[in-house]
Design a protein around this motif. Structure first.
Motif, PDB file in Angstrom:
ATOM      1  N   ASP A 202       1.100  -1.177   0.364  1.00 50.69           N
ATOM      2  CA  ASP A 202       0.002   0.354   0.347  1.00 50.69           C
ATOM      3  C   ASP A 202       0.901   1.320   0.019  1.00 50.69           C
ATOM      4  O   ASP A 202       2.056   1.410   0.821  1.00 50.69           O
ATOM      5  CB  ASP A 202      -0.923  -0.591   0.689  1.00 50.69           C
ATOM      6  CG  ASP A 202      -2.704  -0.725   1.420  1.00 50.69           C
ATOM      7  OD1 ASP A 202      -1.955  -1.470   0.453  1.00 50.69           O
ATOM      8  OD2 ASP A 202      -2.388  -1.340   2.478  1.00 50.69           O
ATOM      9  N   VAL A 203       0.738   1.984  -0.569  1.00 49.05           N
ATOM     10  CA  VAL A 203       1.281   3.425  -0.925  1.00 49.05           C
ATOM     11  C   VAL A 203       0.736   4.217  -0.748  1.00 49.05           C
ATOM     12  O   VAL A 203      -0.596   4.824  -1.567  1.00 49.05           O
ATOM     13  CB  VAL A 203       2.476   3.753  -2.436  1.00 49.05           C
ATOM     14  CG1 VAL A 203       3.168   5.038  -2.693  1.00 49.05           C
ATOM     15  CG2 VAL A 203       2.724   2.270  -2.582  1.00 49.05           C
ATOM     16  N   ARG A 312      -3.708   6.518  -1.526  1.00 47.70           N
ATOM     17  CA  ARG A 312      -3.145   5.961  -1.309  1.00 47.70           C
ATOM     18  C   ARG A 312      -3.300   5.387  -2.866  1.00 47.70           C
ATOM     19  O   ARG A 312      -5.125   5.083  -3.186  1.00 47.70           O
ATOM     20  CB  ARG A 312      -4.085   5.164   0.049  1.00 47.70           C
ATOM     21  CG  ARG A 312      -3.671   5.558   0.862  1.00 47.70           C
ATOM     22  CD  ARG A 312      -3.376   4.574   2.228  1.00 47.70           C
ATOM     23  NE  ARG A 312      -4.404   4.088   2.243  1.00 47.70           N
ATOM     24  CZ  ARG A 312      -5.100   2.557   2.370  1.00 47.70           C
ATOM     25  NH1 ARG A 312      -4.038   1.898   3.274  1.00 47.70           N
ATOM     26  NH2 ARG A 312      -6.149   1.862   3.105  1.00 47.70           N
ATOM     27  N   ALA A 313      -2.452   4.276  -2.582  1.00 48.29           N
ATOM     28  CA  ALA A 313      -3.265   2.647  -3.769  1.00 48.29           C
ATOM     29  C   ALA A 313      -2.695   1.357  -3.170  1.00 48.29           C
ATOM     30  O   ALA A 313      -1.527   1.405  -2.598  1.00 48.29           O
ATOM     31  CB  ALA A 313      -2.123   2.853  -5.052  1.00 48.29           C
ATOM     32  N   GLU A 333      10.421   0.502  -3.568  1.00 49.17           N
ATOM     33  CA  GLU A 333      11.117   1.110  -2.481  1.00 49.17           C
ATOM     34  C   GLU A 333      12.123   1.744  -2.678  1.00 49.17           C
ATOM     35  O   GLU A 333      11.287   3.260  -2.630  1.00 49.17           O
ATOM     36  CB  GLU A 333      11.174   0.211  -1.006  1.00 49.17           C
ATOM     37  CG  GLU A 333      10.366  -0.357  -0.370  1.00 49.17           C
ATOM     38  CD  GLU A 333      10.930  -1.195   0.690  1.00 49.17           C
ATOM     39  OE1 GLU A 333       9.552  -0.994   2.399  1.00 49.17           O
ATOM     40  OE2 GLU A 333      11.594  -0.916   1.791  1.00 49.17           O
ATOM     41  N   ARG A 334      12.354   1.858  -3.637  1.00 50.51           N
ATOM     42  CA  ARG A 334      13.666   2.982  -4.220  1.00 50.51           C
ATOM     43  C   ARG A 334      13.180   3.687  -5.113  1.00 50.51           C
ATOM     44  O   ARG A 334      13.272   4.536  -4.927  1.00 50.51           O
ATOM     45  CB  ARG A 334      15.283   2.164  -4.586  1.00 50.51           C
ATOM     46  CG  ARG A 334      16.088   3.286  -5.036  1.00 50.51           C
ATOM     47  CD  ARG A 334      17.620   2.228  -4.948  1.00 50.51           C
ATOM     48  NE  ARG A 334      16.943   0.941  -6.134  1.00 50.51           N
ATOM     49  CZ  ARG A 334      17.384  -0.455  -4.949  1.00 50.51           C
ATOM     50  NH1 ARG A 334      17.455  -0.621  -4.121  1.00 50.51           N
ATOM     51  NH2 ARG A 334      17.977  -1.011  -6.582  1.00 50.51           N
ATOM     52  N   HIS A 335      12.402   2.646  -6.049  1.00 51.77           N
ATOM     53  CA  HIS A 335      11.630   3.172  -7.236  1.00 51.77           C
ATOM     54  C   HIS A 335      11.057   4.615  -6.662  1.00 51.77           C
ATOM     55  O   HIS A 335      10.833   5.556  -7.161  1.00 51.77           O
ATOM     56  CB  HIS A 335      11.225   2.066  -8.029  1.00 51.77           C
ATOM     57  CG  HIS A 335      10.436   3.242  -9.018  1.00 51.77           C
ATOM     58  ND1 HIS A 335      11.422   3.809 -10.764  1.00 51.77           N
ATOM     59  CD2 HIS A 335       9.173   3.911  -9.476  1.00 51.77           C
ATOM     60  CE1 HIS A 335      10.588   3.830 -11.299  1.00 51.77           C
ATOM     61  NE2 HIS A 335       9.575   3.849 -10.953  1.00 51.77           N
ATOM     62  N   LEU A 336      10.196   3.942  -6.178  1.00 51.57           N
ATOM     63  CA  LEU A 336       8.721   5.116  -5.461  1.00 51.57           C
ATOM     64  C   LEU A 336       9.375   6.460  -4.278  1.00 51.57           C
ATOM     65  O   LEU A 336       9.388   7.212  -4.758  1.00 51.57           O
ATOM     66  CB  LEU A 336       7.679   4.174  -3.989  1.00 51.57           C
ATOM     67  CG  LEU A 336       6.956   3.065  -4.988  1.00 51.57           C
ATOM     68  CD1 LEU A 336       6.578   2.417  -4.002  1.00 51.57           C
ATOM     69  CD2 LEU A 336       6.154   3.701  -5.784  1.00 51.57           C
ATOM     70  N   ALA A 337      10.609   5.922  -3.812  1.00 52.02           N
ATOM     71  CA  ALA A 337      11.367   6.850  -2.891  1.00 52.02           C
ATOM     72  C   ALA A 337      11.979   8.137  -4.536  1.00 52.02           C
ATOM     73  O   ALA A 337      11.678   9.384  -3.757  1.00 52.02           O
ATOM     74  CB  ALA A 337      12.290   6.573  -2.446  1.00 52.02           C
ATOM     75  N   GLU A 338      12.485   8.066  -4.786  1.00 58.57           N
ATOM     76  CA  GLU A 338      13.025   8.190  -6.343  1.00 58.57           C
ATOM     77  C   GLU A 338      11.926   9.097  -7.303  1.00 58.57           C
ATOM     78  O   GLU A 338      12.658  10.142  -7.198  1.00 58.57           O
ATOM     79  CB  GLU A 338      14.285   7.871  -7.083  1.00 58.57           C
ATOM     80  CG  GLU A 338      15.764   6.806  -6.445  1.00 58.57           C
ATOM     81  CD  GLU A 338      16.185   5.954  -6.633  1.00 58.57           C
ATOM     82  OE1 GLU A 338      16.054   6.254  -8.194  1.00 58.57           O
ATOM     83  OE2 GLU A 338      16.715   5.685  -5.929  1.00 58.57           O
ATOM     84  N   GLU A 345       5.516  13.562   0.468  1.00 59.92           N
ATOM     85  CA  GLU A 345       5.492  12.595   1.811  1.00 59.92           C
ATOM     86  C   GLU A 345       5.508  11.107   1.482  1.00 59.92           C
ATOM     87  O   GLU A 345       3.671  11.036   0.484  1.00 59.92           O
ATOM     88  CB  GLU A 345       4.727  12.444   2.923  1.00 59.92           C
ATOM     89  CG  GLU A 345       5.193  14.501   4.188  1.00 59.92           C
ATOM     90  CD  GLU A 345       4.395  14.742   5.491  1.00 59.92           C
ATOM     91  OE1 GLU A 345       3.699  13.285   5.656  1.00 59.92           O
ATOM     92  OE2 GLU A 345       4.682  14.972   6.529  1.00 59.92           O
ATOM     93  N   LEU A 346       6.096   9.950   1.609  1.00 58.73           N
ATOM     94  CA  LEU A 346       5.524   8.487   1.065  1.00 58.73           C
ATOM     95  C   LEU A 346       5.437   8.130   1.805  1.00 58.73           C
ATOM     96  O   LEU A 346       6.341   8.148   2.929  1.00 58.73           O
ATOM     97  CB  LEU A 346       7.056   8.443   0.044  1.00 58.73           C
ATOM     98  CG  LEU A 346       7.285   7.336  -0.467  1.00 58.73           C
ATOM     99  CD1 LEU A 346       5.656   6.667  -1.412  1.00 58.73           C
ATOM    100  CD2 LEU A 346       8.153   6.925  -1.155  1.00 58.73           C
ATOM    101  N   THR A 347       4.426   6.824   2.158  1.00 55.04           N
ATOM    102  CA  THR A 347       4.274   5.765   2.635  1.00 55.04           C
ATOM    103  C   THR A 347       4.231   5.134   2.162  1.00 55.04           C
ATOM    104  O   THR A 347       3.184   4.576   1.169  1.00 55.04           O
ATOM    105  CB  THR A 347       3.332   6.186   4.004  1.00 55.04           C
ATOM    106  OG1 THR A 347       3.681   7.490   4.772  1.00 55.04           O
ATOM    107  CG2 THR A 347       3.318   5.157   5.156  1.00 55.04           C
ATOM    108  N   VAL A 348       4.688   3.323   2.612  1.00 54.65           N
ATOM    109  CA  VAL A 348       4.936   1.903   1.965  1.00 54.65           C
ATOM    110  C   VAL A 348       4.861   1.143   2.787  1.00 54.65           C
ATOM    111  O   VAL A 348       5.371   0.563   3.613  1.00 54.65           O
ATOM    112  CB  VAL A 348       6.242   1.844   1.377  1.00 54.65           C
ATOM    113  CG1 VAL A 348       5.708   0.197   0.421  1.00 54.65           C
ATOM    114  CG2 VAL A 348       6.572   3.385  -0.274  1.00 54.65           C
TER     115      VAL A 348
END
Length: 449
Positions: A202-203, A312-313, A333-338, A345-348
């Protein structure tokens, strides 16, 4: 047992096998629904009774009080004969909206060449295929047969590792037959030799601590839906290949998947273009895939004229055989952060994960299986098939019993519609599956004795 004798015996047994299957389908063993826990227990008891009647010594096991029930058992063959463990699961998916079914989901109904009902294929037909083989062979079993019928496969097999560990001696075998997959097509049998793994997350993207007026702040402050949309769009390149760096991909078997069949079986709308490049089976079996399977955002009807503060997705990522869930999650996670835009703000949050599987399908057990399939299907050569979906528990069996030959088989076909409305079992294919498993046990014993 000669091929024609096996075929004749299964035909003789089919009316009772069909009745046994229909009785199991009527049991609403939805493991995801706590309100139907008693039905899961009833399903386990019914399964146990079927194999007790065939001379098995069985018991119902669970990892702890209140955990889902599994049925294990054993029927001895000749001294020194190989041991074969037969796996299936007696729990089923929820039936969801009854209005989407053409007949009642818990009333097994024959229409055309299929038997419809929840669990008619996935996986109560797997149970009855095992039952058919041991019933056909009777007290002349050429191998020792062990049984493991799980009760929580449809909710992730959470306690399976503990059950395999605590009952290792009772379940150890030379060959493991997992009846939870399918065949390449009607009339074309298959061994499943690869399955993709799964990572679901969940992102959440947040740009504001509260909603604000879109006219007052639009053009300066990014809203979370636009930010999330840009993040989601970064997951694929312009062709449609997964754009997450570091994921594994590999070649697939040289199997033709005709365009007309792809369109018919996928339900693709007219004019849709396929995403990605490479062969169809590579994209479906041995490369990663990313899908958005859910969104939390305001509904269009009644939406206010404000900037949305968070969205959220749910991202479902299938990982290729040869990759690991740890690597795939780290890469995602690295791709989403970059790629999260504008400082949002990003929460995974990891939802669940299951390892991919690659089986080296060589050796006497696989030769016996291919011979059994070839004979049961009247000379048609079986296909070594990949599956784009995930059956994570197979990796658990491979890890628990590293010296066993694991055969992944099943009763499904491309139009089974497992997990969806109008799940159906192709009855002629089911008969051939029962003949094939009878021959498989015969050939495994013959080759060793």
């Amino acid at each position: 047992m000669p091929v024609e004798s096996a075929r004749a015996k299964i035909q003789e047994l089919l009316p009772q096998l069909r009745s046994d299957l229909e009785d199991l389908v009527r049991i609403q063993s939805v493991s995801a629904d706590p309100a139907r826990a008693a039905e899961v227990e009833r399903s386990a008891a019914a399964t146990q009774a079927l194999f007790d009647a065939e001379g098995f010594s069985t018991q119902i096991i669970r990892a702890y009080d209140g955990a889902p029930p599994a049925v294990i058992g054993e029927k001895l063959g000749p001294a020194g004969a190989p041991t074969v463990l037969l796996y299936a699961h007696h729990d089923v998916q929820p039936e969801n909206d009854h209005r989407e079914w053409d007949s009642h989901p818990w009333t097994p109904t024959e229409r055309g060449d299929r038997l419809y009902g929840r669990g008619a294929a996935d996986d109560k037909a797997g149970i009855v295929a095992h039952l058919a083989a041991v019933r056909a062979l009777g007290d002349d079993l050429p191998v020792t047969v062990k049984l493991f019928i799980e009760g929580e496969e449809e909710v992730g097999s959470e306690t399976l590792p503990e059950l395999l560990d605590s009952h290792r001696a009772e379940l150890s075998a030379d060959v493991i037959v997992i009846a939870d997959s399918g065949n390449w097509d009607i009339g074309v049998p298959a061994l499943t030799t690869s399955l993709r793994g799964l990572v679901r997350v969940d992102v959440e993207v947040r740009t504001l601590d509260h909603a604000v007026h879109s006219g007052m702040w639009g053009g300066l402050v990014p809203d979370a839906l636009v930010a999330l949309s840009r993040l989601i769009a970064s997951l694929h390149d312009d062709v449609g290949n997964v754009a997450v760096a570091g994921l594994h991909a590999g070649p697939a078997a040289d199997v033709d998947y005709p365009e007309e069949r792809l369109r018919a079986e996928s339900g693709a709308v007219a004019g849709i273009q396929w995403i990605g490049d490479g062969s169809a089976v590579e994209r479906l079996w041995t490369r990663p895939a990313l899908s958005i399977t859910g969104l939390d955002a305001p509904k269009v009807d009644g939406a206010s004229n404000t900037l949305v503060p968070s969205a959220r997705a749910k991202i479902s990522m299938r990982i290729a055989p040869g990759d690991t869930t740890a690597n795939a999650l780290a890469c995602l996670e690295r791709h989403l952060a970059e790629h999260t835009p504008w400082g949002a703000e990003l929460t995974v949050t990891l939802v669940d994960a299951g390892e991919a599987t690659q089986i080296e399908a060589d050796g006497p057990a696989y030769d016996a299986a291919r011979a059994a399939f070839r004979d049961a299907w009247g000379g048609t050569e079986p296909v070594d098939m990949g599956v784009g979906g995930s059956i994570p528990f197979i990796a658990e069996f491979l890890g628990a019993f590293p010296n066993a030959s694991v055969l992944v088989t099943g009763v499904e076909d491309p139009d089974t519609r497992a997990h969806g409305p109008n799940e159906g079992l192709h009855l002629a294919e089911f008969e051939r599956v029962c003949v094939a498993e009878t021959l498989l046990l015969e050939y495994l014993g013959r080759d060793q004795n």
